[in-house]
Scaffold this motif. Sequence first.
Motif, PDB file in Angstrom:
ATOM      1  N   SER A  15       0.826  -1.208   0.000  1.00 18.98           N
ATOM      2  CA  SER A  15       0.000   0.000   0.000  1.00 18.98           C
ATOM      3  C   SER A  15       0.859   1.256   0.000  1.00 18.98           C
ATOM      4  N   ALA A  16       1.939   1.238   0.798  1.00 21.21           N
ATOM      5  CA  ALA A  16       2.831   2.399   0.857  1.00 21.21           C
ATOM      6  C   ALA A  16       3.543   2.615  -0.473  1.00 21.21           C
ATOM      7  N   LEU A  17       3.916   1.525  -1.129  1.00 21.78           N
ATOM      8  CA  LEU A  17       4.534   1.655  -2.456  1.00 21.78           C
ATOM      9  C   LEU A  17       3.525   2.198  -3.467  1.00 21.78           C
ATOM     10  N   GLN A  18       2.288   1.762  -3.317  1.00 21.33           N
ATOM     11  CA  GLN A  18       1.256   2.197  -4.247  1.00 21.33           C
ATOM     12  C   GLN A  18       0.974   3.690  -4.115  1.00 21.33           C
ATOM     13  N   ASP A  19       0.906   4.174  -2.873  1.00 26.83           N
ATOM     14  CA  ASP A  19       0.589   5.601  -2.701  1.00 26.83           C
ATOM     15  C   ASP A  19       1.837   6.481  -2.649  1.00 26.83           C
ATOM     16  N   THR A  20       2.998   5.907  -2.912  1.00 26.04           N
ATOM     17  CA  THR A  20       4.315   6.578  -3.006  1.00 26.04           C
ATOM     18  C   THR A  20       4.783   7.193  -1.690  1.00 26.04           C
ATOM     19  N   SER A  21       4.180   6.786  -0.564  1.00 27.47           N
ATOM     20  CA  SER A  21       4.766   7.187   0.716  1.00 27.47           C
ATOM     21  C   SER A  21       6.032   6.394   0.995  1.00 27.47           C
ATOM     22  N   LEU A  22       6.273   5.377   0.177  1.00 25.63           N
ATOM     23  CA  LEU A  22       7.477   4.558   0.267  1.00 25.63           C
ATOM     24  C   LEU A  22       7.935   4.220  -1.141  1.00 25.63           C
ATOM     25  N   GLU A  23       9.254   4.234  -1.332  1.00 26.87           N
ATOM     26  CA  GLU A  23       9.826   3.877  -2.626  1.00 26.87           C
ATOM     27  C   GLU A  23      10.487   2.499  -2.525  1.00 26.87           C
ATOM     28  N   ILE A  24      10.446   1.757  -3.626  1.00 28.20           N
ATOM     29  CA  ILE A  24      11.023   0.419  -3.622  1.00 28.20           C
ATOM     30  C   ILE A  24      12.518   0.458  -3.343  1.00 28.20           C
ATOM     31  N   GLU A  25      13.177   1.561  -3.693  1.00 30.25           N
ATOM     32  CA  GLU A  25      14.612   1.684  -3.431  1.00 30.25           C
ATOM     33  C   GLU A  25      14.919   1.604  -1.940  1.00 30.25           C
ATOM     34  N   LEU A  26      13.990   2.049  -1.096  1.00 36.21           N
ATOM     35  CA  LEU A  26      14.224   1.993   0.346  1.00 36.21           C
ATOM     36  C   LEU A  26      14.007   0.593   0.899  1.00 36.21           C
ATOM     37  N   VAL A  27      13.105  -0.157   0.282  1.00 40.25           N
ATOM     38  CA  VAL A  27      12.980  -1.571   0.639  1.00 40.25           C
ATOM     39  C   VAL A  27      14.274  -2.296   0.288  1.00 40.25           C
ATOM     40  N   ASP A  28      14.762  -2.041  -0.922  1.00 36.35           N
ATOM     41  CA  ASP A  28      16.019  -2.659  -1.350  1.00 36.35           C
ATOM     42  C   ASP A  28      17.173  -2.249  -0.436  1.00 36.35           C
ATOM     43  N   ARG A  29      17.207  -0.973  -0.089  1.00 38.75           N
ATOM     44  CA  ARG A  29      18.286  -0.465   0.771  1.00 38.75           C
ATOM     45  C   ARG A  29      18.325  -1.212   2.100  1.00 38.75           C
ATOM     46  N   ALA A  30      17.159  -1.395   2.688  1.00 41.50           N
ATOM     47  CA  ALA A  30      17.096  -2.082   3.981  1.00 41.50           C
ATOM     48  C   ALA A  30      17.645  -3.505   3.878  1.00 41.50           C
ATOM     49  N   LEU A  31      17.278  -4.204   2.824  1.00 44.04           N
ATOM     50  CA  LEU A  31      17.727  -5.591   2.672  1.00 44.04           C
ATOM     51  C   LEU A  31      19.210  -5.667   2.349  1.00 44.04           C
ATOM     52  N   VAL A  32      19.688  -4.778   1.491  1.00 44.55           N
ATOM     53  CA  VAL A  32      21.115  -4.774   1.150  1.00 44.55           C
ATOM     54  C   VAL A  32      21.953  -4.561   2.403  1.00 44.55           C
ATOM     55  N   ARG A  33      21.518  -3.689   3.271  1.00 44.04           N
ATOM     56  CA  ARG A  33      22.282  -3.417   4.488  1.00 44.04           C
ATOM     57  C   ARG A  33      22.417  -4.670   5.345  1.00 44.04           C
ATOM     58  N   ARG A  34      21.323  -5.419   5.521  1.00 43.01           N
ATOM     59  CA  ARG A  34      21.395  -6.611   6.377  1.00 43.01           C
ATOM     60  C   ARG A  34      22.131  -7.743   5.682  1.00 43.01           C
ATOM     61  N   PHE A  35      21.823  -7.966   4.412  1.00 45.71           N
ATOM     62  CA  PHE A  35      22.491  -9.048   3.695  1.00 45.71           C
ATOM     63  C   PHE A  35      23.999  -8.814   3.601  1.00 45.71           C
ATOM     64  N   THR A  36      24.402  -7.548   3.499  1.00 47.55           N
ATOM     65  CA  THR A  36      25.842  -7.245   3.459  1.00 47.55           C
ATOM     66  C   THR A  36      26.531  -7.782   4.702  1.00 47.55           C
ATOM     67  N   GLN A  37      25.907  -7.592   5.858  1.00 51.91           N
ATOM     68  CA  GLN A  37      26.511  -8.076   7.100  1.00 51.91           C
ATOM     69  C   GLN A  37      26.446  -9.603   7.180  1.00 51.91           C
ATOM     70  N   MET A  38      25.420 -10.196   6.639  1.00 51.06           N
ATOM     71  CA  MET A  38      25.335 -11.658   6.632  1.00 51.06           C
ATOM     72  C   MET A  38      26.431 -12.261   5.744  1.00 51.06           C
ATOM     73  N   PHE A  39      26.711 -11.620   4.630  1.00 50.43           N
ATOM     74  CA  PHE A  39      27.830 -12.079   3.802  1.00 50.43           C
ATOM     75  C   PHE A  39      29.160 -11.814   4.512  1.00 50.43           C
ATOM     76  N   ARG A  40      29.263 -10.672   5.168  1.00 46.59           N
ATOM     77  CA  ARG A  40      30.501 -10.331   5.889  1.00 46.59           C
ATOM     78  C   ARG A  40      30.875 -11.416   6.884  1.00 46.59           C
ATOM     79  N   PHE A  41      29.876 -11.974   7.550  1.00 49.58           N
ATOM     80  CA  PHE A  41      30.137 -12.963   8.590  1.00 49.58           C
ATOM     81  C   PHE A  41      29.840 -14.398   8.138  1.00 49.58           C
TER      82      PHE A  41
END
Length: 707
Positions: free
Chosen positions: A297-323
């Motif tokens: 719903s947030a993506l649909q009404d543009t209160s949220l952008e998909i780039e921020l969903v991606d950003r959140a996941l990249v940040r966590r996955f980066t640390q999972m790969f790090r360790f």
Amino acid sequence: MTTSDRPWMDESLNDRERAEKLVENMTLEQKIAQLHGGMTTIDIYAMTNEVHSEEDMEQLAAQINVERHVKPLAELGIPRFRITNGPVGVGMGDGNDAPHATALPMTIGVAASFDTELASKYGDIIGQETADAGQHVLEGPAVNLHRTVTAGRNFEYFSEDPYLSGAMGVAVATSIQNHDIIAMGKHYAVNDQEYERFRTNVELDEQTLRELYLLPFEMLVKDAQIAAMMSAYNRVRGTYATENRYLLNDVLRHDWGFEGYVQSDFWSTRSAAASLNAGLDHEMPDAKWLNEDNVKSALQDTSLEIELVDRALVRRFTQMFRFNHFTTEYNPVDIDGEKHGRIAREIGAQMAVLLKNDEKMLPLSKDAGSVLIVGQEKFAKYACQGGGGSSKVKPIYMVDPEPGMHDVIAELGGSAEVSSFIVDTDLANLDQATEAAARADVVVVMAGLIATEGADSASMLLPNEQNDMVAKLLEANANTVVVLKSSAPTVMPWLDDAATVLEVWNQGVEDGHVVADLLFGAVNPSGKVPTTYPRTEQDWLGHGHPERYPGTDEGEGYNTIRYSEGLEMGYRWFQANGVAPRFAFGHGLSYTDFELSDVVVDGSADGVKVSATLTNTGDVAGAEVIQVYLGIPSDGQPPKRLVGFQKVSVEPGASEKVELDIDASATHHPLGVWDVVAHDFVVPSGEFTVYVGTSSEDDRNVSAFTV
């Protein structure tokens, strides 16, 4: 599968590149499934309103049945992401079926050691046991400050001093991460009390925020390269911490360069779009907000952008790969409780603070005759495992007071005979206890405080009328030693009548051995007070200031706590306001005596170099902590701030050269003050005062330099 099928498994790429490749290949539904924990949503807010005590918190933890994980995505090779609580050992793990682990001494004791090497050993046990349990994340260390003596989680925080807290936190976090475990700094930020923690708003000025409450978090980011942060429950300047863009984005990432991810405290998320926009990356333990309906719903009404969903996941996955979490098989093994128990015994004794020893009653003789342990059962019958709430550890074993004392006397080849008298919590049998105490050759009174998450202590006094108990027992026998097993400093109305007081904190697994090691001199205490002990309940920054604590409702429906004392917190408040503490920050005695001489100070805008000679003038080996404080020439600064310390062991009759190099560019900004215009720490011009001694009140070696 090959790396052509899963390009994110190409180890020639760096961790972030691999994370980006993974996210590029995920569907929206897969992405949303990885934004949150795997637990079924419950009404934690209603449940938490029923928490008023340690027992309530334990029952709540049992009801929650938390599943501390993110569900796996086998089709992408994403493992079940397993999270366990800390920071005083391996607590509630994935599935709420926590392994039996080493119940370590409380974190406040780590700070009392004033020893970063000890903190590293502490973190090493936690990291190893987290890995042994097959977990990926340890939620700790916790580096909030002891602004109020009664705060319910002081036991798992380090100190009232930001530099001491940060230095210890860095050592613990670094050791945890050495085991390929993600360490998570918490609770970001100003979650310095438990009262109304889900609703309270905290107001404070920027200089106070930067110089005190954010400083240990900054050290975790810059010195430990910590992989994760946990956002707090409370509001900060009117905005929930999980939605606070200034804290999560501007400060954490832009100012400090944090490259990890931010997880919510459990149920601290309050929105979908606002939280992700602000910089929250991961909701735990469920999908109350970051679920498919809300995110789509947030993506649909543009209160949220998909780039921020991606950003959140990249940040966590980066640390999972790090360790190496994508390639490590889930293979939990038995924790080596015997080995880690031995280490816990060693480090636990180094944390104890000898508060008083006026008549040199300690150490006791191994042939002391009849020794009576007396106190209420939590402290005198059973090993004192502190820390109610989510950080509770299921101990592999525990050493209770009387068996532990028997063991140590036998190890020393002594003949002292030990017995116990357990006092009822309502003091119904106190008369019988005093009669038994009068007959003993030596009385060891064990009293204390076990604090809990979810509730602040009702007062600074020992609970269950223990102060009355201690006072009566002191009257009954002059040869009485008081052993405190506390989660935080307390007020001691009986102190003038007590010649000997030893603070050992909540020791956990090796309680019985540690206390006896200290009492009979197998170990010489060397801890220092990490948070000031007030003389009375009126002697603290909140007395007469309800806006400071517990806060006031300013017509908004929730309490606002104002840190109107500014930089005058902890020992800085006592010194700035001319209030004499009962035991000053940095205070701690020994079974030997030390002399500090040949103190030389060389200071400039680049830092301070201190050299001195420490001599053990007594007849037993011991350790002393050299402490360096600065008086900063800037309006509004308190009289002193701790900028350096070093624990030094010295044999009897010997001397050791001590050198401390305090770099002005260090992450704790030892010479700096926060300049709002410059948006940075700056070194002010003027005369700096340098205090070199063995406590915050030690003014025997004072010098100055001018910038």
